[in-house]
Design an enzyme around this catalytic site. Structure first.
Site, mmCIF file in Angstrom:
data_model
loop_
_atom_site.group_PDB
_atom_site.id
_atom_site.type_symbol
_atom_site.label_atom_id
_atom_site.label_comp_id
_atom_site.label_asym_id
_atom_site.label_seq_id
_atom_site.Cartn_x
_atom_site.Cartn_y
_atom_site.Cartn_z
ATOM 1 N N GLY A 163 20.626 51.173 37.233
ATOM 2 C CA GLY A 163 21.139 49.923 36.673
ATOM 3 C C GLY A 163 22.241 49.318 37.507
ATOM 4 N N GLU A 201 17.396 54.990 44.415
ATOM 5 C CA GLU A 201 18.767 55.086 43.899
ATOM 6 C C GLU A 201 19.303 56.480 44.207
ATOM 7 O OE1 GLU A 201 22.242 54.899 42.930
ATOM 8 O OE2 GLU A 201 21.155 53.011 42.659
ATOM 9 N N GLU A 205 52.853 47.003 44.699
ATOM 10 C CA GLU A 205 52.163 45.991 45.502
ATOM 11 C C GLU A 205 52.918 45.786 46.816
ATOM 12 O OE1 GLU A 205 50.137 43.686 47.382
ATOM 13 O OE2 GLU A 205 49.236 44.018 45.416
ATOM 14 N N ILE A 210 41.638 44.049 40.322
ATOM 15 C CA ILE A 210 41.236 45.338 39.749
ATOM 16 C C ILE A 210 42.452 46.083 39.239
ATOM 17 C CG2 ILE A 210 40.224 47.594 40.259
ATOM 18 C CD1 ILE A 210 38.353 46.225 42.218
ATOM 19 N N GLY A 211 43.509 46.110 40.035
ATOM 20 C CA GLY A 211 44.729 46.793 39.626
ATOM 21 C C GLY A 211 45.314 46.213 38.357
ATOM 22 N N HIS A 222 36.600 23.186 15.726
ATOM 23 C CA HIS A 222 38.016 23.443 15.468
ATOM 24 C C HIS A 222 38.151 24.491 14.353
ATOM 25 C CE1 HIS A 222 42.276 22.619 14.736
ATOM 26 N NE2 HIS A 222 41.983 22.621 13.437
ATOM 27 N N GLY A 277 46.130 43.713 42.958
ATOM 28 C CA GLY A 277 45.067 42.715 42.919
ATOM 29 C C GLY A 277 44.407 42.672 41.561
ATOM 30 N N MET A 282 23.549 56.241 38.378
ATOM 31 C CA MET A 282 23.744 54.853 38.789
ATOM 32 C C MET A 282 22.527 53.973 38.559
ATOM 33 S SD MET A 282 26.826 54.283 39.758
ATOM 34 C CE MET A 282 26.679 52.787 40.724
ATOM 35 N N LYS A 336 34.919 46.591 30.595
ATOM 36 C CA LYS A 336 35.118 45.631 29.507
ATOM 37 C C LYS A 336 34.994 46.304 28.150
ATOM 38 C CE LYS A 336 35.411 43.016 32.991
ATOM 39 N NZ LYS A 336 35.697 43.678 34.283
#
Length: 456
Positions: free
Chosen positions: A40, A33, A200, A181-182, A444, A179, A38, A52
């Site tokens: 992982g 690596e 864009e 990512i943007g 529900h 796109g 980095m 996220k």
């Protein structure tokens, strides 16, 4: 010369999982690596997990509805700290999962081929030669830097990696590229409180999606205050003492415009990371896009060398890299039945707010193939769970083969769509008729039960 049973270049999902598999079987493994930041791979350090984490924090920020920018900036700074804590813990865990294994040696340095079975590793202090009859390349992808005047060494210009190290929330953010990512970063930073403009160059947003889905995405993001400038060709990014000046041309009118920004994000795509590998020395060929050419078992043009993950091109998702591991595992130690052409269809999610998830053909693609189809649509506001969440923007859409009843594709732009799409994927993979989802008993209120109505 250090001799190993297998050498793995790159600490990503496929590589690290294969390293553990080989080690479990008593084989001597070297994993290389280039950066201690980095361990992982991309997902943990600069991809899925940090983005996220920030998407979740941004959703909290959007719900707080603070008015003062200083308060928004303080929350953003805390969110970056949360992201660092999460990624740091996972990076450390991933490193020790392999480094503490007696059958694995981790080399932190840059690997390049000397021959078909020898790799040179240049560390901070020395160059080490490793040799093996089996080598796996897992070096991922890198950000494409477009040839725009003024972006090189510009302190206000960021990539999707470097912007997540920014601890001060930019008041004005210009994103070059509309796109996936943007759009993720546009949604995220608008929720944190930035004034976001997306430039864009194409006349349509996310051109691979149906126009009704794209229109719903654009309308929803505009409600967050995001401004879209289509047909915008960026010419230069200059910088003054405390801001960047982005100059762009409207390709329809030829008018030239300028925008001020505290940060400019280049979201112009990613390409396979093969620079410096010296693939020619190993007899490994790449295609016209720079992706390593592999067969259905992920063997390169040198059959003793395989490539897994983003470096081989195609879908750039962590779960694809994990499936690459399964293909290699089964080819070497199993029944050889898993192949790259067995896994379609594959779903994906774009974590804007709400998320956009998709699998299979959309309406436009099905029509181009002259398929006899049924198109089903359902607005998100019709879903009880969406009402309880207070998140009623969005659209759900399904494409069904009229003659067989099989699901050809599904697009979900709604809360929790990244989870719900997996249910559709299972039904499609199992070859089930659309009525299976139409009549299935879901809990529900849940977003999954929307599939009852969508496929009715």
């Amino acid at each position: 010369m250090n001799v190993f049973d297998v050498i793995i270049i790159g600490f990503g999902k496929g590589g690290k999982t294969l390293a553990a598999e080989f080690a479990k079987r008593g084989q001597k493994v070297a994993i290389i690596e280039r950066s201690e930041k980095m361990y992982g791979g991309t997902c943990i350090n600069i991809g899925c997990i940090p983005t996220k984490t920030l998407v979740h924090q941004a959703k909290i920020a959007w719900g707080r509805k603070e008015t003062a920018f200083e308060e928004k900036s303080d929350f953003y700074r805390q969110a970056i700290a949360v992201k660092e804590t999460v990624t740091g813990a996972l990076r450390n865990k991933n490193y020790h999962n392999l480094a503490d294994n007696p059958n694995v040696t981790v080399y932190t340095g840059t690997g390049s081929f000397v021959s078909s079975d020898t790799v040179a590793v240049r560390t901070a202090t020395e160059e080490i030669l490793l040799t093996s009859k089996q080598i796996i390349i897992n070096t991922g992808a890198e950000t494409v830097i477009p040839p725009i005047d003024g972006v090189t060494d510009n302190p206000f210009v960021y990539t999707s990696t470097s912007i997540m190290e920014l601890t001060n929330l930019p008041r004005r953010l210009v994103i070059v590229g509309g796109g996936y990512i943007g759009l993720e970063f546009a949604s995220m930073y608008a929720s944190f409180g930035s004034q976001v403009t997306v430039l864009e160059s194409y006349p349509e947003l996310i051109a691979r999606e149906d126009r009704d889905i794209a229109a719903s995405v654009k309308e929803t993001l505009e409600k967050k205050g995001i401004v879209f400038r289509m047909n915008a060709k960026v010419q230069s990014v200059k910088h003054e003492e405390d801001k960047a000046i982005v100059a762009f041309t409207d390709l329809q009118t030829n008018g030239v415009f300028e925008l001020d920004a505290e940060a400019v994000l280049l979201a112009t795509g990613r390409r396979p990371n093969t620079g410096g590998l010296n693939l020619e020395a190993a007899g490994v060929e790449v295609d016209v896009r720079g992706a390593i050419i592999v067969d259905e078992y992920l063997k390169t043009t040198n059959p003793n060398i395989r490539a897994v993950g983003d470096v081989k091109g195609g879908l750039q998702f962590t779960y694809i890299s994990l499936d690459d591991y399964r293909i290699v595992r089964e080819d070497l130690f199993g029944d050889k039945e898993r192949k790259t052409n067995d896994r379609n269809p594959v779903s994906y999610s774009v974590f804007i707010d709400p998320p956009l998830a998709r699998i299979g053909l959309n309406e436009e693609e099905a029509c181009k193939q002259n398929l006899d189809i049924i198109v089903k649509k359902l607005p998100a506001m019709a879903i009880p769970r969406a009402k309880t969440l207070g998140e009623m923007d969005g659209l759900l859409k399904a494409i069904i083969d009229k003659n067989t009843g099989k699901i050809l594709g599904c697009m979900l732009f709604a809360p929790d769509s990244g989870e719900v799409i997996n249910t559709v994927a299972i039904a499609m993979k199992a070859g089930l008729d659309y009525t299976f989802l139409r009549d299935f008993i879901f809990t529900h209120p849940s977003m999954s039960e929307a599939l009852n109505d969508l496929f009715s």
